[in-house]
Design a protein around this motif. Sequence first.
Motif, PDB file in Angstrom:
ATOM      1  N   GLU A   1      48.038  29.644  55.403  1.00  0.00           N
ATOM      2  CA  GLU A   1      47.022  30.360  56.173  1.00  0.00           C
ATOM      3  C   GLU A   1      47.138  31.870  55.986  1.00  0.00           C
ATOM      4  O   GLU A   1      46.126  32.575  55.908  1.00  0.00           O
ATOM      5  CB  GLU A   1      47.154  30.005  57.656  1.00  0.00           C
ATOM      6  N   SER A   2      48.373  32.369  55.900  1.00  0.00           N
ATOM      7  CA  SER A   2      48.553  33.805  55.654  1.00  0.00           C
ATOM      8  C   SER A   2      48.026  34.195  54.272  1.00  0.00           C
ATOM      9  O   SER A   2      47.454  35.279  54.102  1.00  0.00           O
ATOM     10  CB  SER A   2      50.028  34.187  55.789  1.00  0.00           C
ATOM     11  N   ASP A   3      48.200  33.305  53.298  1.00  0.00           N
ATOM     12  CA  ASP A   3      47.658  33.580  51.962  1.00  0.00           C
ATOM     13  C   ASP A   3      46.136  33.620  51.978  1.00  0.00           C
ATOM     14  O   ASP A   3      45.516  34.464  51.311  1.00  0.00           O
ATOM     15  CB  ASP A   3      48.135  32.524  50.966  1.00  0.00           C
TER      16      ASP A   3
ATOM     17  N   SER B   1      42.777  51.282  40.045  1.00  0.00           N
ATOM     18  CA  SER B   1      43.063  49.848  40.055  1.00  0.00           C
ATOM     19  C   SER B   1      42.546  49.230  41.342  1.00  0.00           C
ATOM     20  O   SER B   1      42.425  49.900  42.374  1.00  0.00           O
ATOM     21  CB  SER B   1      44.569  49.587  39.908  1.00  0.00           C
ATOM     22  N   PHE B   2      42.255  47.932  41.257  1.00  0.00           N
ATOM     23  CA  PHE B   2      41.770  47.188  42.407  1.00  0.00           C
ATOM     24  C   PHE B   2      42.625  45.935  42.560  1.00  0.00           C
ATOM     25  O   PHE B   2      42.895  45.237  41.579  1.00  0.00           O
ATOM     26  CB  PHE B   2      40.292  46.808  42.232  1.00  0.00           C
ATOM     27  N   LEU B   3      43.060  45.649  43.797  1.00  0.00           N
ATOM     28  CA  LEU B   3      43.901  44.489  44.063  1.00  0.00           C
ATOM     29  C   LEU B   3      43.161  43.221  43.654  1.00  0.00           C
ATOM     30  O   LEU B   3      42.015  42.999  44.063  1.00  0.00           O
ATOM     31  CB  LEU B   3      44.260  44.442  45.544  1.00  0.00           C
ATOM     32  N   ALA B   4      43.822  42.389  42.830  1.00  0.00           N
ATOM     33  CA  ALA B   4      43.146  41.221  42.261  1.00  0.00           C
ATOM     34  C   ALA B   4      43.739  39.899  42.726  1.00  0.00           C
ATOM     35  O   ALA B   4      43.055  38.884  42.736  1.00  0.00           O
ATOM     36  CB  ALA B   4      43.187  41.276  40.732  1.00  0.00           C
TER      37      ALA B   4
ATOM     38  N   ASP C   1      55.811  33.094  44.147  1.00  0.00           N
ATOM     39  CA  ASP C   1      56.678  32.317  43.269  1.00  0.00           C
ATOM     40  C   ASP C   1      57.309  31.150  44.032  1.00  0.00           C
ATOM     41  O   ASP C   1      57.032  30.926  45.211  1.00  0.00           O
ATOM     42  CB  ASP C   1      57.764  33.209  42.647  1.00  0.00           C
ATOM     43  N   SER C   2      58.181  30.390  43.335  1.00  0.00           N
ATOM     44  CA  SER C   2      58.728  29.159  43.892  1.00  0.00           C
ATOM     45  C   SER C   2      59.681  29.395  45.056  1.00  0.00           C
ATOM     46  O   SER C   2      59.954  28.481  45.831  1.00  0.00           O
ATOM     47  CB  SER C   2      59.458  28.377  42.793  1.00  0.00           C
TER      48      SER C   2
ATOM     49  N   THR D   1      54.057  38.832  44.890  1.00  0.00           N
ATOM     50  CA  THR D   1      53.861  40.010  44.046  1.00  0.00           C
ATOM     51  C   THR D   1      52.363  40.287  43.913  1.00  0.00           C
ATOM     52  O   THR D   1      51.610  39.393  43.493  1.00  0.00           O
ATOM     53  CB  THR D   1      54.460  39.801  42.647  1.00  0.00           C
ATOM     54  N   PRO D   2      51.918  41.479  44.272  1.00  0.00           N
ATOM     55  CA  PRO D   2      50.486  41.791  44.082  1.00  0.00           C
ATOM     56  C   PRO D   2      50.190  42.080  42.620  1.00  0.00           C
ATOM     57  O   PRO D   2      51.032  42.623  41.891  1.00  0.00           O
ATOM     58  CB  PRO D   2      50.289  43.038  44.946  1.00  0.00           C
ATOM     59  N   SER D   3      49.013  41.716  42.176  1.00  0.00           N
ATOM     60  CA  SER D   3      48.556  42.053  40.829  1.00  0.00           C
ATOM     61  C   SER D   3      47.201  42.730  40.935  1.00  0.00           C
ATOM     62  O   SER D   3      46.417  42.428  41.846  1.00  0.00           O
ATOM     63  CB  SER D   3      48.464  40.810  39.934  1.00  0.00           C
ATOM     64  N   SER D   4      46.940  43.638  40.015  1.00  0.00           N
ATOM     65  CA  SER D   4      45.726  44.454  40.090  1.00  0.00           C
ATOM     66  C   SER D   4      44.981  44.426  38.770  1.00  0.00           C
ATOM     67  O   SER D   4      45.545  44.091  37.706  1.00  0.00           O
ATOM     68  CB  SER D   4      46.078  45.908  40.447  1.00  0.00           C
ATOM     69  N   ILE D   5      43.721  44.780  38.822  1.00  0.00           N
ATOM     70  CA  ILE D   5      42.900  44.986  37.638  1.00  0.00           C
ATOM     71  C   ILE D   5      42.729  46.487  37.470  1.00  0.00           C
ATOM     72  O   ILE D   5      42.220  47.167  38.365  1.00  0.00           O
ATOM     73  CB  ILE D   5      41.531  44.294  37.764  1.00  0.00           C
TER      74      ILE D   5
END
Length: 417
Positions: free
Chosen positions: A54-56, A142-145, A150-151, A156-160
């Motif tokens: 739910e947090s995701d 950059s924009f948060l994508a 992970d397991s 980890t945030p990733s951006s465009i």
Amino acid sequence: MSSILTNNGAMVALQTLKMVNKNLGATQNAISTGKSVSNAKDNSAVWAISKVMESDVQGFKAIKDSLSLGESSVSVARNASETITDLLTQMKGKIVAAQEENVDRGKIQADVVALRDQISTVVGAAQFNGLNLVDGNTASTSFLASLDRDSVGGVTPSSINVTGQNLSTGGYAAKNVFAGSQGVSALGDVAAFSLDGGGGTADLITDEAGGAVTGPPASTAGTFAAGDQVTVNINDHSVSYTVTAEDAASTTTGDIVATALKTQIDALGISDAGGTLDVDYDSGTAGTISFTNDTNQDLVITAQYTNAGSGGLGALASIDVSTGGGANAALGTVETLIGTAIDASAAFGSVEGRISTQKDFISNLSDSLKSGIGAMVDANMEEVSARLQALQTQQQLAVQSLSIANQAPQTILSLFR
């Protein structure tokens, strides 16, 4: 044995009634909340997993907003660069018309200036929420994508990343770097010439010997500085070289630029069945590369100087079609600028497509996570309804059984009559 002190039947009936009431309470809770696992007490493992998911989902809602903002920002920049491409194409038409001798080049130049001013207006207005990706003031953003989990639970945030494109028209300062070249403009910052198929020849000179040229506008002496760029167009092909600080400190900067351009032009491999375009460098003549067209097609070669710190379209300031020589030189300049605007449009279009794809993916991913959460914690209402009917019946029977068990000691009185 009968006893008035210990009623085993009543105790069993009471325990049964308590269990039925407990199950009935859980069923009623499932009906009221719609969940089979509404808190950690119901199922701690499933509840913990569902809360993480739910947090995701909440995080992905914020990501969709970020992507929407990014898509709008890039869309504005793409529309601006496409508009600039169209305006430059219109300008090219004016410049081509100025090649004729019997035209009013003064009026054509006025049209060129009007188009140049319109391009400046487009660049200045191409902002979304204060972010302008085409005026040269934003190198990248950059924009948060996504949020990548992970397991072991790490996120980890990733951006465009979006690279800004410099389509501003200011900051241009001419230098007389092509002095002595064929088809050189009055300011020495543009050279343009044609090579007839089957043997046409010409020289392009990138030499620092050229002195200052008075205007208006004026150009300074042809001394290269770090960041200065020379672009050469050969029909539809284009090469360029940017002067480094080490190059600028050299006493033979013009030779360095000339040899670098020769290497890139050779790599193009311009040829046909009749032969190739030969490019020779003579170390005895400073900064000179000689062209020999042994192909069967006519070639148009233009060279454009751009100073360090000028806008990507800064060379618009050098376009002056009021003279025949200026009109000829301007054709090469506008070709280079059109290429710059097209490259910017393509870059923005590619990033905008990627953002749009990511936004659709995040939306679908959120739906999948919601479905997964529902499968874990949502109550099966058909099953709950059937269980409620059964438990209500069990409750009535348990009450009746307890009532019967409580009446059992009364029968002992008959023994004393």
